[in-house]
Design an enzyme around this catalytic site. Structure first.
Site, mmCIF file in Angstrom:
data_model
loop_
_atom_site.group_PDB
_atom_site.id
_atom_site.type_symbol
_atom_site.label_atom_id
_atom_site.label_comp_id
_atom_site.label_asym_id
_atom_site.label_seq_id
_atom_site.Cartn_x
_atom_site.Cartn_y
_atom_site.Cartn_z
ATOM 1 N N GLU A 299 -37.847 -26.106 6.561
ATOM 2 C CA GLU A 299 -37.272 -24.752 6.702
ATOM 3 C C GLU A 299 -37.648 -24.228 8.126
ATOM 4 O O GLU A 299 -37.794 -23.349 8.328
ATOM 5 C CB GLU A 299 -38.259 -24.010 5.773
ATOM 6 N N HIS B 123 -33.995 -22.610 -1.595
ATOM 7 C CA HIS B 123 -35.326 -22.659 -1.448
ATOM 8 C C HIS B 123 -35.777 -22.569 0.023
ATOM 9 O O HIS B 123 -36.609 -21.898 0.423
ATOM 10 C CB HIS B 123 -36.003 -24.091 -1.706
ATOM 11 N N GLU B 124 -34.930 -23.332 0.748
ATOM 12 C CA GLU B 124 -35.217 -23.178 2.456
ATOM 13 C C GLU B 124 -34.934 -21.762 2.768
ATOM 14 O O GLU B 124 -35.537 -21.430 3.658
ATOM 15 C CB GLU B 124 -34.395 -24.299 3.158
ATOM 16 N N HIS C 125 -37.939 -19.422 2.362
ATOM 17 C CA HIS C 125 -38.674 -19.568 3.355
ATOM 18 C C HIS C 125 -38.476 -18.580 4.532
ATOM 19 O O HIS C 125 -39.568 -18.186 5.213
ATOM 20 C CB HIS C 125 -38.788 -21.104 4.103
ATOM 21 N N GLU D 297 -45.642 -22.024 -0.530
ATOM 22 C CA GLU D 297 -44.587 -22.707 -1.387
ATOM 23 C C GLU D 297 -44.664 -21.804 -2.726
ATOM 24 O O GLU D 297 -43.559 -21.909 -3.104
ATOM 25 C CB GLU D 297 -45.068 -24.247 -1.556
ATOM 26 N N ASP E 247 -51.648 -33.769 5.576
ATOM 27 C CA ASP E 247 -50.303 -34.379 5.086
ATOM 28 C C ASP E 247 -50.597 -35.163 3.821
ATOM 29 O O ASP E 247 -49.699 -35.261 2.781
ATOM 30 C CB ASP E 247 -49.855 -35.387 6.013
ATOM 31 N N TYR F 265 -46.526 -26.112 -5.157
ATOM 32 C CA TYR F 265 -45.100 -25.264 -5.339
ATOM 33 C C TYR F 265 -45.290 -24.632 -6.902
ATOM 34 O O TYR F 265 -44.873 -23.524 -7.005
ATOM 35 C CB TYR F 265 -44.181 -26.384 -5.444
#
Length: 402
Positions: A274, A298-299, A302, A321, A379, A387
Site C-alpha cells: 500500500e 484492500h490497498e 489503506h 490490517e 517480518d 487481518y
C-alpha cells in the site's frame, strides 16, 4: 546523555524521545552495473519539547556504507555504526556543543546502499519483458533502514522529497504525491518527487526499470512494463475510481492527490503493498475478467487506515490490517453487495483458522497484540491473524456482520 525514557519500539534504535524527523531529502544515483545506490540523505530533525541537551543522534541503518556526516554549516560530525538487532544497526552521530543547542537541525549523510533487504535488484530474466534490469524497494516493516539511514519506526512520521538519477532508457517512479517532469542530465534521467503528507518511513518506495503508464481514471494511472500495459489498463480502468469514490463516501476525503498502481515484475513476492499514491501489485491480478481486483480495494482502504492513521509499533500491526479489512468489506458491501462480502469473510475465517492451527492456540503470533522480543524480526510474525482476527474485533465493535 540525560536519562529520558525512549518510545517503546523495540525494533528501532533511534533516539525518538530526543529528536523527531520532520523531513528527509534523498539525492541518489542508481547504478545497475554495480547494483548500488550512491548519494546522500538530508535529515531535518526537531528537538522534542522539554528534552535536555543530547550529545548524539541515533538513526537506524542496515548494510549501508556511510562515508560522511555533516551538520548545517557545514560541520563535519564523527559517527559510528554499532550493532543493534539481527535486522539492523544503529548509526550514532556525535553532535558538537553548538549543534546540540539547535531546536531544529539538518544532517547530511553521504552513503552507498545496495545489498540490504529493502533493495530488490532484478536481472532481465526476472522481469516480464526480459530485456532490462529492474529495481524496486520494499520498506515494510523494518527494511527501509537498508535503503537510507532513518528513524525506522511507524510511531514517527515526516514528509520527504527526492531527486533520483537513473540511466537513460530507464524510468523511475516513487510513492510521492507530486512528481516533476524528468530532465536529461549527462547520460542520466533525473526525476524529482515530493510527498507533502507526513508518513511513516516504511511507506517510502521506489521502482526503476522499463516502466510506462496509461490513464485508468480521473486521478489514476497504471504503471508497468510495456508488454503488460494494455492488460493492466483493462483490468483496473473501470474499478479504481469506483473504489476510491466508495471509500471517500464511507471514510472521508482522499488526501493523497493521486492513486496510481504499479504492476510489478513476475518475481514480486507479494499480492500488494500500500505505498501511498502508488500501490505495488503482483501481475497475477491480470486475469482479464477483473475477478481479483479486491486486492486493489484492500490497498485503497489503506489510504485511510495504515497510511493516514498508523500503528505506533509492529506489535500493534493488527490495527493497520484489521481496520483496513473492515474498510475493504464496507466498500465491498457498498459496491458488490452483502452476499459477496459474506463469501469473502467466510474465506478469511478459513485462512484464520489455518494459521491458528499452524502456530498452535496460545502461540504469541496468534495474539492480536504480539509481544515482540528484542530478537524477534517483525517480518516473522506476518500471517492472516492480524487481518482476519483484527476485522472480527472491529465488526464486533460496530455490530456489523462482514
Amino acid at each position: 546523555m540525560a536519562n529520558v525514557k525512549r518510545h517503546e519500539d523495540p525494533t528501532s534504535a533511534s533516539n525518538m524521545d530526543f529528536y523527531s524527523p520532520v523531513h528527509y531529502h534523498l539525492d541518489l544515483t542508481c547504478d545497475f552495473q554495480a547494483k548500488r545506490l550512491r548519494g546522500s540523505v538530508e535529515v531535518t530533525l526537531s528537538k522534542a519539547k522539554g528534552a535536555a541537551l543530547c550529545s548524539n543522534v541515533i538513526l537506524d541503518s542496515q548494510d549501508i556504507e556511510v562515508h560522511k556526516v555533516e551538520a548545517q554549516g557545514p560541520v563535519a560530525l564523527p559517527f559510528e555504526i554499532r550493532p543493534f538487532r539481527k535486522y539492523g544497526s544503529a548509526l550514532h552521530i556525535e553532535l558538537t556543543d553548538d549543534v546540540q543547542k539547535l531546536s531544529q537541525l539538518k544532517l547530511s549523510i553521504s552513503f552507498t546502499a545496495g545489498t540490504g533487504a529493502a533493495l530488490c535488484w532484478l536481472d532481465p530474466i526476472q522481469t516480464a519483458g526480459k530485456k532490462m534490469p529492474y529495481l524496486y524497494t520494499q520498506g515494510q516493516p523494518v527494511l527501509n533502514r537498508s535503503f537510507f539511514p532513518c528513524m525506522d519506526s511507524p510511531s514517527v512520521k515526516s514528509t520527504w522529497s527526492a531527486s533520483i538519477k537513473v540511466p537513460e532508457g530507464f524510468n523511475v517512479v516513487m510513492s510521492a504525491s507530486h512528481w516533476e517532469s524528468p530532465k536529461q542530465s549527462a547520460g542520466y534521467l533525473e526525476c524529482s518527487f515530493d510527498m507533502d503528507v507526513a508518513i511513516p518511513i516504511y511507506l517510502v518506495a521506489m521502482a526503476v526499470g522499463d516502466i510506462s503508464s496509461k490513464e485508468i481514471g480521473p486521478r489514476s494511472r497504471v504503471w508497468t512494463e510495456p508488454c503488460l500495459l494494455d492488460k493492466a489498463q483493462y483490468e483496473f480502468q473501470e474499478v479504481t475510481e469506483q473504489f476510491l469514490s466508495a471509500g471517500e463516501h464511507l471514510f472521508g476525503p482522499y488526501v493523497w492527490t493521486r492513486y496510481d498502481i504499479l504492476v510489478m515484475p513476475p518475481s514480486f513476492p507479494y499480492g500488494g503493498m500500500e505505498n501511498p499514491c502508488l500501490t505495488f501489485v503482483t501481475p497475477t491480478l491480470l486475469v482479464g475478467d477483473r475477478s481479483l481486483v479486491d486486492v486493489i480495494m484492500h490497498e485503497i482502504s489503506h489510504s485511510w487506515f495504515g497510511n493516514l492513521v498508523t500503528n505506533a509499533s509492529w506489535s500493534e500491526f493488527w490495527l493497520n490490517e484489521g481496520l483496513t479489512m473492515y474498510a475493504q468489506r464496507r466498500i465491498c458491501t457498498e459496491i458488490l453487495g452483502l452476499s459477496f462480502t459474506c463469501l469473502e469473510a467466510a474465506t478469511g475465517k478459513a485462512l484464520l483458522m489455518k494459521d491458528i492451527d499452524h502456530f498452535g492456540e496460545g502461540h504469541n503470533f496468534t495474539k492480536l497484540r504480539v509481544d515482540l522480543d528484542p530478537e524477534d524480526d517483525p517480518d516473522d510474525t506476518y500471517c492472516e491473524i492480524p487481518y482476519e482476527k483484527g476485522v472480527t474485533v472491529f465488526c464486533l465493535c460496530t455490530r456489523k456482520k462482514l
